[in-house]
Write a protein that holds these residues in place. Structure first.
Motif: not given
Length: 351
Positions: A95-113, A73-82
């Motif tokens: 471009e960075g925001m697009c990736m950050a949104n995709a990761l936060a949404l798919s992994l159900d993680l909070p986003l830090l802008c 479970a490689p993504f299990a330790p993640l707590k947030a996307i910044a």
């Protein structure tokens, strides 16, 4: 752990930072210098397209690293996307925001802008759980887009004391290099040419020398370089290598003298409010500038803090370090395309 993304200009970068001790676990970066060099500066459309190509490649590297930590479970330790969402080029921030949104949404993680300039400040504290602020931290930020003096009391209280009225310190190096057809990025190229010259310097104006304001300006100095280039050319099409070295050395001396002149005023006026002084940003790698500031700090009894050279230019490691502070304060952002080419009014206290 926090995944951080940096794409504010022409460097694509991802990092992984452990929250508990702010330890940088993984960092990867792809530079675009060779693509922009023929144009003498960053071309936003090219930069955006390269981010779209490079960020997924870097994410693959990061994923491979995560699998070494947790194969099942490689993504299990993640707590947030910044992610950096300001300031910067809108087309590259997206471009960075697009990736950050995709990761936060798919992994159900909070986003830090996060603010890119605050990230530069925290490049001083990568791998360090406690920020070395002492009784106060003065900061010189010199990069391709910004020249600022900042005063930091703590995470929530960062005051913008001074900034450039026009060109930045780093931008002026890029433009001098472009006028001399030396390539891009101009900072290291101009510095290397300047090191070749050991003779007399050309008379260059030190901007705002008799102006009591705490402010910077490099447009007049840039024009003085242009006039010296015209004189050096004469009737010839090309300038000799010796003349280029002399112009670079003369420009660098005046540019650094300008930075130091205003810093001296800052130290004299506000020296009682800080014990540590940091120098950050891509242009802070300039050896002459670092040496002069070191002497100034010794004169005024301040502790100088320098970011490691590998983290002076834009990078995701500094965003990850800043993200640890934001995460602990639960400064989460909603998903969306929330980008800004400039800092927001609440980012800094303005004198």
């Amino acid at each position: 752990m926090i995944v951080s993304i940096e794409s504010s200009c022409d460097d694509s970068s991802l990092a992984l930072t452990r929250i508990a001790d702010c330890k940088l676990l993984f960092h990867t970066k792809l530079s675009q210098d060779s693509h922009h060099s023929p144009f003498g500066g960053v071309v936003p459309e090219i930069a955006s397209r390269l981010h779209a190509q490079n960020l997924p490649l870097l994410l693959t590297k990061l994923t491979d690293f995560l699998r070494t930590l947790n194969p099942n479970a490689p993504f299990a330790p993640l707590k947030a996307i910044a992610v950096t969402n300001r300031p910067g080029l809108s087309v590259t921030l997206s471009e960075g925001m697009c990736m950050a949104n995709a990761l936060a949404l798919s992994l159900d993680l909070p986003l830090l802008c996060l603010n890119h300039l605050k990230g530069h400040i925290y490049s001083l504290f990568i791998d360090t759980p406690h920020a070395h602020i002492g009784e106060g931290l003065g900061v010189l930020l010199v990069s391709g887009g910004h020249t600022q003096i900042l005063h930091m009391r703590d995470y929530e209280h960062i005051t913008l004391v001074a900034q450039s009225l026009d060109d930045s310190f780093g931008e002026s190096f890029d433009k001098v290099a472009k006028m001399l057809s030396l390539g891009y990025p101009g900072g290291p190229i101009v510095e290397s040419y300047a090191a070749r010259h050991s003779g007399a310097l050309l008379p260059m104006p030190i901007p705002l020398l008799h102006d009591k304001r705490l402010a910077y300006s490099f447009s007049g100095l840039k024009n003085a370089v242009r006039l010296e280039i015209i004189k050096a050319q004469g009737m010839a099409k090309d300038i000799s290598e010796e003349a280029k070295a002399q112009i670079c050395a003369s420009f660098q001396e005046a540019a650094c003298a300008h930075i130091l002149h205003k810093l001296r005023i800052y130290f004299q006026r506000y020296g009682g409010y800080f014990t540590h002084f940091g120098v950050v940003g891509g242009a802070s790698a300039n050896g002459v500038l670092r040496s002069r500031i070191e002497s100034l700090c010794q004169e005024f009894g301040k502790t100088l803090i320098l970011a490691p050279l590998e983290f002076c230019a834009d990078n995701a490691a500094m965003i990850g370090r800043l993200a640890c502070e934001a995460y602990m304060r639960k400064e989460f952002s909603p998903l969306g395309d929330m980008i800004s080419p400039k800092s927001l009014s609440e980012d800094f206290i303005v004198l």
